[in-house]
Write a protein that holds these residues in place. Structure first.
Motif, mmCIF file in Angstrom:
data_model
loop_
_atom_site.group_PDB
_atom_site.id
_atom_site.type_symbol
_atom_site.label_atom_id
_atom_site.label_comp_id
_atom_site.label_asym_id
_atom_site.label_seq_id
_atom_site.Cartn_x
_atom_site.Cartn_y
_atom_site.Cartn_z
ATOM 1 N N ASN A 123 -69.781 -14.911 -73.087
ATOM 2 C CA ASN A 123 -70.464 -15.188 -71.821
ATOM 3 C C ASN A 123 -71.777 -15.941 -71.969
ATOM 4 O O ASN A 123 -72.510 -16.068 -70.995
ATOM 5 C CB ASN A 123 -70.741 -13.871 -71.074
ATOM 6 C CG ASN A 123 -69.552 -13.432 -70.272
ATOM 7 O OD1 ASN A 123 -69.222 -14.065 -69.281
ATOM 8 N ND2 ASN A 123 -68.905 -12.373 -70.701
ATOM 9 N N ARG A 124 -72.088 -16.418 -73.164
ATOM 10 C CA ARG A 124 -73.364 -17.105 -73.413
ATOM 11 C C ARG A 124 -74.552 -16.223 -73.041
ATOM 12 O O ARG A 124 -75.595 -16.695 -72.623
ATOM 13 C CB ARG A 124 -73.425 -18.439 -72.678
ATOM 14 C CG ARG A 124 -72.372 -19.403 -73.113
ATOM 15 C CD ARG A 124 -72.534 -20.730 -72.427
ATOM 16 N NE ARG A 124 -71.453 -21.612 -72.839
ATOM 17 C CZ ARG A 124 -71.002 -22.593 -72.103
ATOM 18 N NH1 ARG A 124 -71.516 -22.823 -70.916
ATOM 19 N NH2 ARG A 124 -70.042 -23.352 -72.548
ATOM 20 N N LEU A 125 -74.339 -14.935 -73.153
ATOM 21 C CA LEU A 125 -75.369 -13.957 -72.813
ATOM 22 C C LEU A 125 -76.533 -14.064 -73.799
ATOM 23 O O LEU A 125 -76.330 -14.220 -75.002
ATOM 24 C CB LEU A 125 -74.758 -12.556 -72.877
ATOM 25 C CG LEU A 125 -75.512 -11.411 -72.265
ATOM 26 C CD1 LEU A 125 -75.610 -11.597 -70.754
ATOM 27 C CD2 LEU A 125 -74.813 -10.096 -72.575
ATOM 28 N N GLU A 126 -77.747 -13.984 -73.271
ATOM 29 C CA GLU A 126 -78.943 -14.026 -74.102
ATOM 30 C C GLU A 126 -79.632 -12.668 -74.074
ATOM 31 O O GLU A 126 -79.212 -11.754 -73.372
ATOM 32 C CB GLU A 126 -79.856 -15.145 -73.618
ATOM 33 C CG GLU A 126 -79.203 -16.515 -73.794
ATOM 34 C CD GLU A 126 -80.089 -17.671 -73.393
ATOM 35 O OE1 GLU A 126 -81.207 -17.442 -72.868
ATOM 36 O OE2 GLU A 126 -79.659 -18.820 -73.600
ATOM 37 N N ASP A 127 -80.708 -12.546 -74.822
ATOM 38 C CA ASP A 127 -81.394 -11.264 -74.969
ATOM 39 C C ASP A 127 -81.809 -10.651 -73.632
ATOM 40 O O ASP A 127 -81.699 -9.444 -73.438
ATOM 41 C CB ASP A 127 -82.622 -11.429 -75.863
ATOM 42 C CG ASP A 127 -82.244 -11.772 -77.302
ATOM 43 O OD1 ASP A 127 -81.045 -11.870 -77.613
ATOM 44 O OD2 ASP A 127 -83.158 -11.939 -78.122
ATOM 45 N N SER A 128 -82.269 -11.484 -72.714
ATOM 46 C CA SER A 128 -82.705 -10.963 -71.413
ATOM 47 C C SER A 128 -81.540 -10.322 -70.652
ATOM 48 O O SER A 128 -81.735 -9.355 -69.920
ATOM 49 C CB SER A 128 -83.350 -12.066 -70.572
ATOM 50 O OG SER A 128 -82.422 -13.122 -70.350
ATOM 51 N N GLY A 129 -80.343 -10.843 -70.830
ATOM 52 C CA GLY A 129 -79.171 -10.248 -70.186
ATOM 53 C C GLY A 129 -78.844 -8.879 -70.743
ATOM 54 O O GLY A 129 -78.466 -7.963 -70.006
ATOM 55 N N VAL A 130 -79.025 -8.708 -72.051
ATOM 56 C CA VAL A 130 -78.788 -7.398 -72.669
ATOM 57 C C VAL A 130 -79.843 -6.404 -72.205
ATOM 58 O O VAL A 130 -79.534 -5.242 -71.946
ATOM 59 C CB VAL A 130 -78.767 -7.513 -74.208
ATOM 60 C CG1 VAL A 130 -78.769 -6.142 -74.859
ATOM 61 C CG2 VAL A 130 -77.545 -8.291 -74.646
ATOM 62 N N GLU A 131 -81.066 -6.875 -72.065
ATOM 63 C CA GLU A 131 -82.127 -5.984 -71.571
ATOM 64 C C GLU A 131 -81.799 -5.507 -70.159
ATOM 65 O O GLU A 131 -81.943 -4.320 -69.848
ATOM 66 C CB GLU A 131 -83.478 -6.694 -71.599
ATOM 67 C CG GLU A 131 -84.607 -5.767 -71.241
ATOM 68 C CD GLU A 131 -85.975 -6.369 -71.514
ATOM 69 O OE1 GLU A 131 -86.962 -5.643 -71.281
ATOM 70 O OE2 GLU A 131 -86.071 -7.522 -71.948
ATOM 71 N N ALA A 132 -81.324 -6.403 -69.296
ATOM 72 C CA ALA A 132 -80.950 -6.026 -67.931
ATOM 73 C C ALA A 132 -79.778 -5.045 -67.951
ATOM 74 O O ALA A 132 -79.760 -4.065 -67.194
ATOM 75 C CB ALA A 132 -80.605 -7.263 -67.113
ATOM 76 N N LEU A 133 -78.807 -5.282 -68.825
ATOM 77 C CA LEU A 133 -77.652 -4.389 -68.940
ATOM 78 C C LEU A 133 -78.082 -2.996 -69.378
ATOM 79 O O LEU A 133 -77.680 -1.993 -68.770
ATOM 80 C CB LEU A 133 -76.642 -4.961 -69.940
ATOM 81 C CG LEU A 133 -75.487 -4.039 -70.325
ATOM 82 C CD1 LEU A 133 -74.575 -3.778 -69.134
ATOM 83 C CD2 LEU A 133 -74.714 -4.608 -71.502
ATOM 84 N N VAL A 134 -78.897 -2.917 -70.407
ATOM 85 C CA VAL A 134 -79.348 -1.616 -70.921
ATOM 86 C C VAL A 134 -80.161 -0.873 -69.867
ATOM 87 O O VAL A 134 -79.966 0.331 -69.658
ATOM 88 C CB VAL A 134 -80.124 -1.790 -72.238
ATOM 89 C CG1 VAL A 134 -80.896 -0.535 -72.600
ATOM 90 C CG2 VAL A 134 -79.165 -2.170 -73.356
ATOM 91 N N ASP A 135 -81.048 -1.573 -69.188
ATOM 92 C CA ASP A 135 -81.836 -0.934 -68.128
ATOM 93 C C ASP A 135 -80.920 -0.352 -67.053
ATOM 94 O O ASP A 135 -81.123 0.773 -66.584
ATOM 95 C CB ASP A 135 -82.814 -1.927 -67.503
ATOM 96 C CG ASP A 135 -83.966 -2.281 -68.426
ATOM 97 O OD1 ASP A 135 -84.189 -1.562 -69.430
ATOM 98 O OD2 ASP A 135 -84.651 -3.294 -68.141
ATOM 99 N N LEU A 136 -79.899 -1.103 -66.666
ATOM 100 C CA LEU A 136 -78.953 -0.640 -65.648
ATOM 101 C C LEU A 136 -78.162 0.569 -66.134
ATOM 102 O O LEU A 136 -78.024 1.556 -65.415
ATOM 103 C CB LEU A 136 -78.000 -1.770 -65.254
ATOM 104 C CG LEU A 136 -76.933 -1.400 -64.234
ATOM 105 C CD1 LEU A 136 -77.563 -1.088 -62.879
ATOM 106 C CD2 LEU A 136 -75.918 -2.525 -64.106
ATOM 107 N N LEU A 137 -77.653 0.500 -67.352
ATOM 108 C CA LEU A 137 -76.868 1.618 -67.888
ATOM 109 C C LEU A 137 -77.697 2.894 -67.973
ATOM 110 O O LEU A 137 -77.203 3.982 -67.657
ATOM 111 C CB LEU A 137 -76.302 1.264 -69.267
ATOM 112 C CG LEU A 137 -75.229 0.182 -69.297
ATOM 113 C CD1 LEU A 137 -74.858 -0.149 -70.737
ATOM 114 C CD2 LEU A 137 -74.003 0.590 -68.495
ATOM 115 N N LEU A 138 -78.945 2.777 -68.402
ATOM 116 C CA LEU A 138 -79.809 3.958 -68.489
ATOM 117 C C LEU A 138 -80.170 4.486 -67.100
ATOM 118 O O LEU A 138 -80.236 5.697 -66.887
ATOM 119 C CB LEU A 138 -81.071 3.642 -69.286
ATOM 120 C CG LEU A 138 -80.867 3.444 -70.786
ATOM 121 C CD1 LEU A 138 -82.144 2.951 -71.442
ATOM 122 C CD2 LEU A 138 -80.373 4.726 -71.442
#
Length: 110
Positions: free
Chosen positions: A8-23
């Motif tokens: 998905n061409r995901l970058e670090d900021s996308g992972v940060e948003a994902l982790v914040d949402l999951l938590l």
């Protein structure tokens, strides 16, 4: 639950948003597929934070074909080792390289 954001061409900021949402939502995620993206050490550190803070055990975390260095991989392995002690299931595999022989086994899979 499996979260698949590979290719998905995901970058670090996308992972940060994902982790914040999951938590925030508190979803139990068993498998996280993030291979073939543009992730670097910052994403590895955020994922390490998720492994440490999530009340749920992640069984698999796939990160092949990204740009994570040995430093980022080390942060993940330290977090995985710490998470193993406090969770019912252990993180079984963190593939970090394209070749299966480079996969880091962190504990037994239940």
């Amino acid at each position: 639950v499996t979260v698949d954001l590979s290719f998905n061409r995901l970058e670090d900021s996308g992972v940060e948003a994902l982790v914040d949402l999951l938590l925030e939502v508190g979803i139990a995620v068993d498998v996280i597929l993030l291979h073939h993206n543009r992730l670097q050490d910052s994403a590895a550190e955020v994922l390490a934070r998720y492994l440490e803070k999530s009340p749920f055990a992640v069984e698999e975390l796939h990160l092949t074909n990204n740009e994570i260095s040995a430093e980022g991989a080390g942060a993940l392995l330290v977090a995985a080792a710490g998470a193993i002690a406090g969770k019912e299931k252990n993180l079984a595999v963190i593939p970090l390289a394209s070749e299966p022989s480079a996969a880091k086994v962190c504990g037994p899979r239940y």
